[in-house]
Design an enzyme around this catalytic site. Structure first.
Site, PDB file in Angstrom:
ATOM      1  N   HIS A  97       3.626   1.678   7.092  1.00  0.00           N
ATOM      2  CA  HIS A  97       4.651   2.328   6.281  1.00  0.00           C
ATOM      3  C   HIS A  97       5.929   2.591   7.066  1.00  0.00           C
ATOM      4  CE1 HIS A  97       2.328   3.572   2.500  1.00  0.00           C
ATOM      5  NE2 HIS A  97       1.610   2.667   3.141  1.00  0.00           N
ATOM      6  N   HIS A 265      -5.987  -4.186   3.998  1.00  0.00           N
ATOM      7  CA  HIS A 265      -7.017  -3.478   3.250  1.00  0.00           C
ATOM      8  C   HIS A 265      -8.429  -3.800   3.732  1.00  0.00           C
ATOM      9  CE1 HIS A 265      -4.058  -2.935  -0.359  1.00  0.00           C
ATOM     10  NE2 HIS A 265      -3.716  -2.231   0.714  1.00  0.00           N
TER      11      HIS A 265
END
Length: 724
Positions: A97, A265
């Site tokens: 992020h 993920h």
């Protein structure tokens, strides 16, 4: 006791405008706000004036830092317990992020400055609880101090997280330098609420390519797409189209996008074990006693399995602390049905998954939990292009690992600029095209002989100056791309850009390239030196003698080292320094000048002196006379400022959005101008600078300041010099 007197007025004197809304621009919101040029003023920097991060890195024990970070990953804290006793997933998300705010359009965002420490990024909904990750890393930062920037530490934590979970990364580079305040003037969108409907930033939501430039996220407060679906409505096929657009604006192709999604993920989990209404304010909005720790969760009770971040709940794989092919085993091995998390977020769960195949609860090893997939994950399965790429990954796990390693390295290093900014033992030896590689240029040639040959070339001063400017002006400090080094102005797309006046450019290159070859110099050096020759001639013509500094050593990039498509974003749509604008835009020409000046690293004063000098030199695009406030065109004088501030004249708008300077008595038209020219007289701050340069005693100062600002532009991309 009240702190107000009986008439309601506070008796304590506090005249400073310290409130967030207390800005002079609130009264005149359309005025040109110059703050972006000074948002990282030296006065905000607590480091000593002679501090060099590159020098500090020379004394950093890289292996000790890596060891300490790895130990931190496995040291679960009571105040913020780790999933399965390991912070790997949290640190991957922190790094992701941080880097994921990067956007190709203007190069802003990204991880290279540690900007996630400040608003608004530190309080974006997408970054919920990443404040905890930074606090977990504080002991490491405290230990190594100035030799380890927050920006490097955050990225290293993500890299070490993958290494700790069994993945071999492509490499890592130190060298990111921290900023010391928010990049508050970066445009993240016009919305005044988090996660406002996507329609606010698209012309047509059904056409992802209509996303407003230079934005690269679908909502205010997210880095990419909404994991629940477009506008929070699940539809994997539609989500896939928006993923493709947003990731392309991050400079990622389809394979890199799929690799990042699947590899990202493969580890960790999402958290949604509480209602968002129960969660406290973000860091910038929380009370002072919270000490900047936001998103208070009163129901967490010290348990990792009670955490809340995105509202989505569950792991993507059976073994979330192990980098393996488990993501694909789940996604393609089961059918998935739409459901909701305990927090009420849309997500998918597998159909008929046996208990034995479910992941363990992150806090209780005796409990199994249902895994999940987001709408973005389902897009990898539903979209035919992403599906085909995933099939290739599944058939060749080693290929997948390599693709992800390269994509992760690109994600986390994209905004660092060339490899000369990379430090540390794990820097990969391979040159990657997105790094805009440039071979080392020669510096042992006879500069004076080259300079003499340029002076005798028959090229005009304006041709020399404009070509040097056009070559260097592509630089942007946001991601350290562009600039004169490499002489990529010789290649497509730059050689054909309208702003570069292709006919003039090709003429100049046809003369300078043989001269460079004859003298053993790079074309890049020759172009920059030629600009200096033109300037020195103009200074001499104005009756002064000032040398323009020149530092040899630029290299010439090869055409095959140039990612042509990615250079399209560097095309000047407007260049107020040469009074150029490709077409009319919603943004004013003077605002576009300001944006360009900030990317070039200029202060307001430097921007002012450059514009005034370029006008009198006659360097306007297509030889336009707008703003050329002098009868001595081609001489580097302060006439632009003298005539702009002359009150015996008055300015008048005319039909084509230009202006005329007329003698107040006779009405005679003396000069014409654009709004870019006139803003240096209308804006009170810029006028103050203009008046300095218009003074009778500042002609020499004007020339010296112009040369200094010019040299700054020419050397913006000389990282080989800046590092020394």
């Amino acid at each position: 006791m009240s702190n107000k007197s009986s008439n309601g007025v506070c008796p304590v004197m506090h005249g400073g405008n310290t409130g967030s809304e207390n800005s002079v621009t609130k009264w005149w919101p359309e005025s040109l706000n110059l703050d972006i040029l000074h948002q990282h003023d030296t006065r905000t920097n607590p480091m000593d004036n002679d501090f060099s991060y590159a020098k500090a890195l020379e004394g950093l024990d890289y292996e000790s830092v890596k060891s300490d970070v790895e130990a931190t990953l496995k040291d679960s804290q009571d105040w913020w317990p780790a999933d399965w006793g390991h912070y790997g997933g949290l640190m991957v998300r922190l790094a992701w992020h941080s880097a994921g705010s990067y956007r190709l359009g203007d190069g802003r965002g990204g991880a290279a400055t540690g900007n996630i420490r400040f608003a608004p990024l530190n309080s974006w909904p997408d970054n919920a609880s990443l404040d905890k990750a930074r606090r977990l890393l504080w002991p490491v930062k405290k230990k190594y101090g100035n030799a380890l920037s927050w920006a490097d530490l955050i990225m290293l934590a993500g890299n070490m997280a993958y290494e700790s979970m069994g993945f071999k990364t492509f490499g890592f580079a130190f060298g990111r330098q921290d900023i010391w305040g928010p990049e508050k003037d970066v445009y993240w969108g016009a919305e005044n609420e988090w996660l406002a409907p996507s329609e606010n930033r698209y012309n047509e939501l059904e056409k992802p390519s209509t996303l407003e430039n230079p934005l690269a996220a679908v909502h205010m407060g997210l880095i990419y797409v909404n994991p629940e679906g477009v506008n929070g409505e699940p539809d994997p096929a539609k989500t896939a189209l928006h993923i493709r657009e947003t990731f392309s604006r991050m400079a990622m192709n389809d394979e890199e996008t799929a690799a990042l999604t699947c590899g990202g993920h493969t580890v960790g989990k999402a958290h949604g074990m509480n209602k968002e209404a129960n969660i406290g304010k973000e860091p910038e909005g929380c009370p002072v006693h919270a000490q900047g720790l936001g998103w208070e969760n009163p129901d967490q009770a010290g348990k990792a399995n009670k955490a809340f971040t995105s509202g989505i709940e569950g792991a993507w794989t059976k073994e979330p602390l192990k980098f393996d092919m488990g993501y694909f085993d789940y996604l393609f091995g089961y059918e998935w049905e739409l459901t909701k998390s305990p927090a009420g977020a849309h997500q998918y769960q597998p159909v008929d998954m046996p208990e034995s195949e479910k992941p363990l609860d992150p806090s209780d090893p005796n409990v199994k939990q249902m895994p999940m997939m987001t709408d973005a994950d389902m897009a990898m399965k539903v979209d035919p292009i992403y599906n085909q790429i995933c099939q290739k990954f599944m058939s060749d796990p080693e290929y997948f690992k390599d693709a992800f390693a390269r994509a992760w390295f690109k994600l986390t290093h994209r905004d660092m600029g060339p490899r000369s900014n990379y430090y540390g033992p794990d820097v990969p030896s391979e040159d990657l095209i997105w790094q805009d590689p440039i071979p080392q240029g020669p510096s042992d040639y006879d500069v004076d002989a080259l300079k003499a040959a340029i002076a005798e070339s028959g090229l005009s001063n304006v041709e020399l100056i404009n070509t040097a400017w056009d070559s260097a002006r592509t630089y942007r400090g946001s991601d350290k791309r562009g600039g004169a080094n490499g002489a990529r102005i010789r290649f497509a797309p730059q050689i054909n850009w309208p702003a570069n006046e292709p006919n003039r450019l090709q003429k100049v290159l046809s003369v300078l390239e043989p001269i460079a070859k004859q003298h053993g110099a790079s074309v890049a050096d020759t172009i920059v030196l030629a600009g200096g020759v033109g300037l020195e001639n103009a200074i001499t013509a104005a009756g002064m003698s000032i040398n323009v500094p020149f530092l040899p050593g630029r290299g010439d990039a090869l055409e095959e080292q140039t990612d042509k498509e990615s250079f399209n974003v560097l095309q000047p749509l407007a260049d107020g320094f040469r009074n150029f604008q490709l077409k009319e835009y919603a943004v004013s020409p003077e605002a576009m000048l300001l944006d360009k000046a900030q990317l070039l690293g200029l202060s307001a004063a430097e921007m002012t002196v450059l514009v005034g000098g370029m006008r009198v030199l006659g360097t306007n695009y297509n030889e336009s006379e707008h703003g050329v406030f002098t009868s001595r065109v081609g001489q580097l004088t302060n006439d632009f400022f003298v005539n702009l501030t002359d009150m015996s004249m008055s300015w008048h708008p005319v039909a084509d959005k230009s202006y005329e300077l007329r003698d107040r008595r006779s009405g005679e038209v003396k000069y014409t101008a654009t709004s870019v020219d006139l803003v240096f007289g209308s804006n009170s701050i810029l006028r103050a600078y203009a008046e300095v340069y218009a003074q009778d005693d500042n002609q020499e100062k004007f020339v010296k300041d112009f040369v200094a600002a010019w040299s700054k532009i020419m050397n913006n991309d000389r990282f080989d010099i800046k590092a020394n």
